[in-house]
Design a protein around this motif. Structure first.
Motif, PDB file in Angstrom:
ATOM      1  N   GLN A  95       0.827  -1.200   0.000  1.00 38.81           N
ATOM      2  CA  GLN A  95       0.000   0.000   0.000  1.00 38.81           C
ATOM      3  C   GLN A  95       0.863   1.253   0.000  1.00 38.81           C
ATOM      4  N   SER A  96       2.052   1.161  -0.560  1.00 35.67           N
ATOM      5  CA  SER A  96       2.942   2.316  -0.580  1.00 35.67           C
ATOM      6  C   SER A  96       2.336   3.461  -1.390  1.00 35.67           C
ATOM      7  N   THR A  97       2.645   4.695  -0.964  1.00 34.24           N
ATOM      8  CA  THR A  97       2.157   5.881  -1.673  1.00 34.24           C
ATOM      9  C   THR A  97       3.276   6.644  -2.357  1.00 34.24           C
ATOM     10  N   VAL A  98       4.522   6.177  -2.188  1.00 33.03           N
ATOM     11  CA  VAL A  98       5.642   6.918  -2.771  1.00 33.03           C
ATOM     12  C   VAL A  98       6.745   5.956  -3.203  1.00 33.03           C
ATOM     13  N   VAL A  99       7.324   6.241  -4.365  1.00 30.98           N
ATOM     14  CA  VAL A  99       8.480   5.506  -4.884  1.00 30.98           C
ATOM     15  C   VAL A  99       9.623   6.502  -5.047  1.00 30.98           C
ATOM     16  N   LEU A 100      10.785   6.143  -4.510  1.00 26.29           N
ATOM     17  CA  LEU A 100      11.974   6.982  -4.651  1.00 26.29           C
ATOM     18  C   LEU A 100      12.944   6.298  -5.596  1.00 26.29           C
ATOM     19  N   ARG A 101      13.526   7.074  -6.528  1.00 25.15           N
ATOM     20  CA  ARG A 101      14.428   6.501  -7.532  1.00 25.15           C
ATOM     21  C   ARG A 101      15.759   7.263  -7.519  1.00 25.15           C
ATOM     22  N   PRO A 102      16.644   6.916  -6.619  1.00 28.48           N
ATOM     23  CA  PRO A 102      17.953   7.578  -6.588  1.00 28.48           C
ATOM     24  C   PRO A 102      18.811   7.153  -7.768  1.00 28.48           C
ATOM     25  N   LYS A 103      19.814   7.993  -8.069  1.00 31.94           N
ATOM     26  CA  LYS A 103      20.741   7.684  -9.149  1.00 31.94           C
ATOM     27  C   LYS A 103      22.151   7.408  -8.643  1.00 31.94           C
ATOM     28  N   SER A 104      22.395   7.678  -7.377  1.00 29.96           N
ATOM     29  CA  SER A 104      23.746   7.519  -6.851  1.00 29.96           C
ATOM     30  C   SER A 104      23.710   6.994  -5.427  1.00 29.96           C
ATOM     31  N   THR A 105      24.858   6.497  -4.985  1.00 27.67           N
ATOM     32  CA  THR A 105      24.989   6.035  -3.607  1.00 27.67           C
ATOM     33  C   THR A 105      24.771   7.181  -2.630  1.00 27.67           C
ATOM     34  N   GLU A 106      25.250   8.358  -2.985  1.00 35.96           N
ATOM     35  CA  GLU A 106      25.088   9.522  -2.108  1.00 35.96           C
ATOM     36  C   GLU A 106      23.613   9.855  -1.905  1.00 35.96           C
ATOM     37  N   GLU A 107      22.827   9.713  -2.957  1.00 38.06           N
ATOM     38  CA  GLU A 107      21.393   9.974  -2.827  1.00 38.06           C
ATOM     39  C   GLU A 107      20.723   8.917  -1.959  1.00 38.06           C
ATOM     40  N   VAL A 108      21.113   7.662  -2.120  1.00 36.72           N
ATOM     41  CA  VAL A 108      20.570   6.599  -1.270  1.00 36.72           C
ATOM     42  C   VAL A 108      20.898   6.882   0.191  1.00 36.72           C
ATOM     43  N   THR A 218      31.810 -15.377  -6.280  1.00 35.49           N
ATOM     44  CA  THR A 218      32.128 -14.548  -7.441  1.00 35.49           C
ATOM     45  C   THR A 218      32.029 -13.049  -7.171  1.00 35.49           C
ATOM     46  N   VAL A 219      31.273 -12.650  -6.135  1.00 30.96           N
ATOM     47  CA  VAL A 219      31.240 -11.235  -5.762  1.00 30.96           C
ATOM     48  C   VAL A 219      32.487 -10.918  -4.944  1.00 30.96           C
ATOM     49  N   LEU A 220      33.320 -10.042  -5.459  1.00 32.25           N
ATOM     50  CA  LEU A 220      34.596  -9.722  -4.813  1.00 32.25           C
ATOM     51  C   LEU A 220      34.523  -8.468  -3.967  1.00 32.25           C
ATOM     52  N   GLY A 221      33.520  -7.645  -4.189  1.00 35.36           N
ATOM     53  CA  GLY A 221      33.375  -6.430  -3.400  1.00 35.36           C
ATOM     54  C   GLY A 221      31.974  -5.869  -3.517  1.00 35.36           C
ATOM     55  N   LEU A 222      31.563  -5.136  -2.488  1.00 37.70           N
ATOM     56  CA  LEU A 222      30.238  -4.535  -2.478  1.00 37.70           C
ATOM     57  C   LEU A 222      30.302  -3.120  -1.931  1.00 37.70           C
ATOM     58  N   GLU A 223      29.352  -2.325  -2.362  1.00 40.27           N
ATOM     59  CA  GLU A 223      29.090  -1.051  -1.720  1.00 40.27           C
ATOM     60  C   GLU A 223      27.652  -1.121  -1.229  1.00 40.27           C
ATOM     61  N   ALA A 224      27.448  -0.787   0.038  1.00 41.34           N
ATOM     62  CA  ALA A 224      26.112  -0.845   0.614  1.00 41.34           C
ATOM     63  C   ALA A 224      25.907   0.331   1.541  1.00 41.34           C
ATOM     64  N   VAL A 225      24.666   0.784   1.634  1.00 44.36           N
ATOM     65  CA  VAL A 225      24.303   1.874   2.531  1.00 44.36           C
ATOM     66  C   VAL A 225      23.526   1.279   3.696  1.00 44.36           C
ATOM     67  N   LEU A 226      23.977   1.555   4.915  1.00 43.69           N
ATOM     68  CA  LEU A 226      23.322   1.043   6.103  1.00 43.69           C
ATOM     69  C   LEU A 226      22.071   1.858   6.420  1.00 43.69           C
ATOM     70  N   ALA A 227      21.316   1.387   7.379  1.00 38.56           N
ATOM     71  CA  ALA A 227      20.025   1.995   7.690  1.00 38.56           C
ATOM     72  C   ALA A 227      20.145   3.466   8.083  1.00 38.56           C
ATOM     73  N   ASP A 228      21.250   3.831   8.728  1.00 36.61           N
ATOM     74  CA  ASP A 228      21.403   5.218   9.180  1.00 36.61           C
ATOM     75  C   ASP A 228      22.065   6.115   8.142  1.00 36.61           C
ATOM     76  N   GLY A 229      22.291   5.594   6.938  1.00 31.60           N
ATOM     77  CA  GLY A 229      22.896   6.377   5.867  1.00 31.60           C
ATOM     78  C   GLY A 229      24.395   6.212   5.745  1.00 31.60           C
ATOM     79  N   THR A 230      25.005   5.423   6.613  1.00 31.28           N
ATOM     80  CA  THR A 230      26.439   5.158   6.520  1.00 31.28           C
ATOM     81  C   THR A 230      26.753   4.355   5.260  1.00 31.28           C
ATOM     82  N   VAL A 231      27.756   4.783   4.517  1.00 26.32           N
ATOM     83  CA  VAL A 231      28.152   4.070   3.302  1.00 26.32           C
ATOM     84  C   VAL A 231      29.315   3.138   3.623  1.00 26.32           C
ATOM     85  N   LEU A 232      29.120   1.860   3.344  1.00 28.61           N
ATOM     86  CA  LEU A 232      30.170   0.856   3.524  1.00 28.61           C
ATOM     87  C   LEU A 232      30.689   0.475   2.144  1.00 28.61           C
ATOM     88  N   ASN A 233      31.923   0.838   1.844  1.00 32.36           N
ATOM     89  CA  ASN A 233      32.499   0.604   0.518  1.00 32.36           C
ATOM     90  C   ASN A 233      33.597  -0.441   0.608  1.00 32.36           C
TER      91      ASN A 233
END
Length: 515
Positions: A95-108, A218-233
């Protein structure tokens, strides 16, 4: 006929090839506010979860999101949002009312930072091709779509490491790699729409797991954004790095509950110079198992896939999609074998030797080998389009489990006996190479009696034989309450501790995987 050719002196040249082109057709706020309107008829049996203690999106939140993403990155029109609210099977709806479409890790990161502060729940969505409701909201969570994060960052031709954003479509990555004589190490039926970030988040196995292994390798590295906005590269892409914990592994298969995957460094593999595809028939599951043993022995390192489908699956594709069987005589079981190698003459000789053995030992009763890429694609189409064919029956109860090979098909047999009086069909197909069974029971419409015959029996059988209730599609909203069938209490407790540490407000994909 292949059988006759083999029994009369073996296969030579094109004698082994059965031309398919003339017979194969087609290509393929409040805790209770949403409870009464949320669940589809198929979804209701799976959950009676109440909405969590999250805030609702308000005008001020939308203003913040528009400052971060600009207005084009924020979708609020009901008609446009609707397609994101429902999974591709029409089984789960939010029942979501909004979709967000970021283009970059910084936006996420900026979006999640705000959601964390405001306690706004977030459901991350890639290609939305999942089968367990993990990629759509359950209530009114914000949908965070990665579809605009589709840039390829780099390719190291020497190390074969591809680095890209999470929203890249799997098939498009393969297209990009083709001029470099490389390809992605996984192949899925949904490759035309699934995102690599979603593949990683669900640890998708796919059709060639037997040859190229899992994404954990086969995945050798990841970039992920944590719940509080911290970027783990961790996108270094090193093949060997034994410095502390391998944190990227936490996100592979976590279904978006620990962080939002935004970038992937993955090892591409050499595109095979020689590919062969064979489609065979067996009269029993025991013969199928022996054929698999023979394939591993005779084909060795070139064996890339060993798929199976039962007669019911074949009947479904022929009846519902109008496809034709590549074999003249119906059989209880069919096998699709693929080889990847570097020298066609060498590989075909090995395949020929394997086929002669299994035919002379009467393990295989009929078969055909694709003569060209078009015929190979047609054979693969039969296997890959079973899911599509089943949808035509109406309601599909789908289960993705892994079991020891000796008992793998026993689940289908026992389930078929249980549901015979109320189901349209009960079929099994999947990946023999990794013991992954796709059990599917269909009916014309949702049926509570049928559902009661399926669950919890399917999970009890799997647990009894020390299998996994989720082989490759994750738990989503469909299975988290059944996790104890596959994982001990100590493991579940530790998972919950990790979730609480990394997402203290529980905003990331709530109600999924760990509840």
């Amino acid at each position: 006929m292949l059988t006759m050719a083999m029994r009369s002196g073996g296969l030579r040249g094109t004698a082994v090839r059965w031309l398919l082109s003339q017979r194969l057709r087609g290509g393929g706020g409040g805790h209770h506010r949403f409870a009464s309107t949320l669940l589809t008829a198929q979804q209701k049996p799976y959950t009676h979860i109440q909405r969590g203690n999250f805030n609702q999106v308000e005008g001020e939140d939308l203003a913040v999101f528009e400052r971060i993403l600009t207005s084009s990155g924020v979708i609020t029109d009901h008609a446009d949002v609707d397609r994101y609210n429902q999974d591709w099977m029409g089984k789960f709806r939010g029942q979501s009312t909004v979709v967000l479409r970021p283009k970059s890790t910084e936006e996420v990161a900026a979006v999640l930072r705000h959601c964390h502060q405001r306690r706004l729940a977030v459901s991350t969505q890639g290609g939305n091709t999942g089968l367990v409701g993990g990629s759509v909201p359950l209530f009114d969570e914000i949908i965070l779509s990665t579809e605009l994060m589709n840039d390829i960052i780099s390719l190291d031709d020497v190390s074969r490491i591809l680095t890209c954003q999470a929203g890249c479509v799997l098939e498009q990555l393969n297209t990009y790699l083709e001029p470099h004589d490389l390809m992605m190490p996984l192949d899925l039926g949904a490759k035309g729409s699934c995102h690599i970030g979603g593949n990683v988040a669900t640890n998708a196995g796919g059709l060639r797991f037997l040859r190229y292994g899992s994404l954990h390798g086969t995945v050798l590295g990841l970039e992920a954004v944590l719940a509080d906005g911290t970027v783990l590269n961790t996108l270094s892409g090193l093949r060997k790095d034994n410095t502390g914990y391998d944190l990227k592994q936490l996100f592979i298969g976590s279904e978006g509950t620990l962080g939002v995957v935004t970038g992937v460094a993955i090892e591409a593999v050499q595109r095979p110079a020689a590919t062969n595809v064979a489609f065979l028939a067996c009269n029993s599951y025991e013969q199928l198992q022996h054929t698999f043993q023979a394939a591993k022995h005779h084909l060795g390192e070139i064996l890339s896939a060993f798929e199976f489908l039962d007669e019911g699956s074949m009947d479904c594709t022929t009846a519902n999609l109008g496809l034709s069987s590549p074999l003249q005589t119906p059989a209880p079981f069919y096998i699709l074998i693929e080889t990847h190698g570097s020298v066609q003459e060498h590989d075909f000789a090995k395949l020929e030797g394997f086929l002669e053995t299994v035919m002379s030992d009467e393990l295989v009763v009929d078969g055909t080998v694709a003569q060209d890429a078009g015929q190979a694609s047609a054979l693969w189409g039969i296997r890959e389009r079973i899911t599509e064919a089943l949808q035509h029956d109406g309601t599909v109860y789908k289960y993705d489990v892994s079991l020891p090979l000796p008992v793998l098909y026993s689940l289908v047999n026992e389930m078929r006996s249980r549901v015979a009086s109320v189901a349209t069909r009960c079929v099994g197909y999947g990946h023999v190479g990794d013991g992954n069974l796709h059990l599917n029971i269909t009916s014309s419409e949702p049926n509570e009696e049928l559902f009661g015959l399926i669950e919890p029996f399917v999970y009890e059988f799997t647990a009894k034989h020390r299998g996994s209730i989720s082989a490759e599609h994750g738990l989503g909203v469909m299975k988290p309450h059944h996790i104890h069938y596959s994982k001990p209490a100590e493991a579940i407790h530790l998972m919950k501790q990790i979730k609480a540490l990394m997402d203290p407000h529980g905003i990331l994909n709530p109600y999924k995987t760990i509840v």
